[in-house]
Design a protein around this motif. Structure first.
Motif, PDB file in Angstrom:
ATOM      1  N   ASP A 202       0.837  -1.208   0.000  1.00 21.76           N
ATOM      2  CA  ASP A 202       0.000   0.000   0.000  1.00 21.76           C
ATOM      3  C   ASP A 202       0.870   1.255   0.000  1.00 21.76           C
ATOM      4  OD1 ASP A 202      -2.354  -1.432  -0.043  1.00 21.76           O
ATOM      5  OD2 ASP A 202      -2.700  -1.291   2.122  1.00 21.76           O
ATOM      6  N   LEU A 203       1.927   1.249   0.804  1.00 21.37           N
ATOM      7  CA  LEU A 203       2.851   2.389   0.823  1.00 21.37           C
ATOM      8  C   LEU A 203       3.484   2.577  -0.552  1.00 21.37           C
ATOM      9  CD1 LEU A 203       4.580   4.602   2.136  1.00 21.37           C
ATOM     10  CD2 LEU A 203       6.176   2.796   2.860  1.00 21.37           C
ATOM     11  N   ALA A 204       3.943   1.486  -1.154  1.00 22.28           N
ATOM     12  CA  ALA A 204       4.568   1.574  -2.480  1.00 22.28           C
ATOM     13  C   ALA A 204       3.603   2.208  -3.480  1.00 22.28           C
ATOM     14  CB  ALA A 204       5.003   0.189  -2.945  1.00 22.28           C
ATOM     15  N   ARG A 205       2.335   1.799  -3.417  1.00 26.36           N
ATOM     16  CA  ARG A 205       1.340   2.371  -4.332  1.00 26.36           C
ATOM     17  C   ARG A 205       1.128   3.856  -4.047  1.00 26.36           C
ATOM     18  NH1 ARG A 205      -0.852  -3.026  -4.543  1.00 26.36           N
ATOM     19  NH2 ARG A 205      -1.720  -2.799  -2.450  1.00 26.36           N
ATOM     20  N   GLN A 206       1.087   4.226  -2.754  1.00 25.96           N
ATOM     21  CA  GLN A 206       0.939   5.640  -2.397  1.00 25.96           C
ATOM     22  C   GLN A 206       2.089   6.477  -2.958  1.00 25.96           C
ATOM     23  OE1 GLN A 206      -0.020   6.631   1.794  1.00 25.96           O
ATOM     24  NE2 GLN A 206      -0.446   4.449   2.036  1.00 25.96           N
ATOM     25  N   LEU A 207       3.272   5.878  -3.004  1.00 22.98           N
ATOM     26  CA  LEU A 207       4.445   6.585  -3.518  1.00 22.98           C
ATOM     27  C   LEU A 207       4.502   6.581  -5.044  1.00 22.98           C
ATOM     28  CD1 LEU A 207       7.157   5.317  -0.995  1.00 22.98           C
ATOM     29  CD2 LEU A 207       5.981   7.523  -0.978  1.00 22.98           C
TER      30      LEU A 207
END
Length: 199
Positions: free
Chosen positions: A157-162
């Motif tokens: 999820d963090l990777a997608r947010q970035l």
């Protein structure tokens, strides 16, 4: 969810730029005092804040952007890593026998007892990691692996947010071995700059 990047060299600064681009708050820390990091942190963006190592380790998710050999010192900074997620963005340029036959992240994980460890963000060089991951309608891929299945989802999820496209490679000793650098032995995906097109 709170985030910290430990290590403020090229990779740490590149990751901080990724957070700043999306206006996501992140703490940065290194062996140097926070005051020494503050000017560069401010130059990257207002959401990047330099703090002491101890303050940074209060974050829920901690990204290790340090030389592999320094992980033990960071691990000693907390008496318990229970409840923390540690993202291992290091590459182990050490002799294979020093890792006791383990993937580098599995070896590193033993120092962070109780933490949920995910290998990730280690296969892109700093300049690529710092650049906008959205390119020609696609997203740069980041590979993730962990022996804790539940730990992958929040890091993805963090990777997608970035702005990245996360790819789950599975366990550290299986798919994760494709992105591990040990000694001068490079995993097959270690320096692959791949893209995933939007559907």
């Amino acid at each position: 969810m709170s985030y910290a990047i430990i290590g403020f060299g090229r990779i740490g600064q590149a990751l901080a730029q990724a957070f700043a681009r999306k206006n996501i708050d992140v703490t940065v820390a290194s062996r140097r005092p926070a005051e020494a990091l503050a000017p560069q942190a401010r130059a990257i963006g207002p959401t990047v804040v330099a703090r002491s190592l101890q303050e940074a380790l209060e974050a829920d998710t901690i990204i290790l952007a340090i030389p592999f050999g320094e992980h033990g010192e960071v691990a000693k900074a907390l008496s318990s890593w229970q409840g923390k997620t540690v993202i291992d963005a290091t590459n182990a340029l050490v002799a294979l026998e020093d890792l006791e036959g383990l993937p580098s992240s599995a070896f590193l994980a033993r120092a962070f007892t109780g933490a949920r460890l995910v290998k990730g963000f280690n296969h892109l060089v700093a300049a690529t990691l710092a650049a906008d991951p959205v390119v020609d309608g696609g997203h740069r891929v980041v590979f993730l692996s962990s022996d804790d299945e539940d730990a992958i989802a929040p890091v993805a999820d963090l990777a997608r947010q970035l702005g990245f496209a996360p790819v789950d490679l599975g366990r550290l000793d299986e798919g994760g071995a494709l992105v591990h650098a040990r000694d001068r032995v490079w995993g097959k995906l270690i320096f692959q700059d791949l893209f995933k097109q939007e559907q």
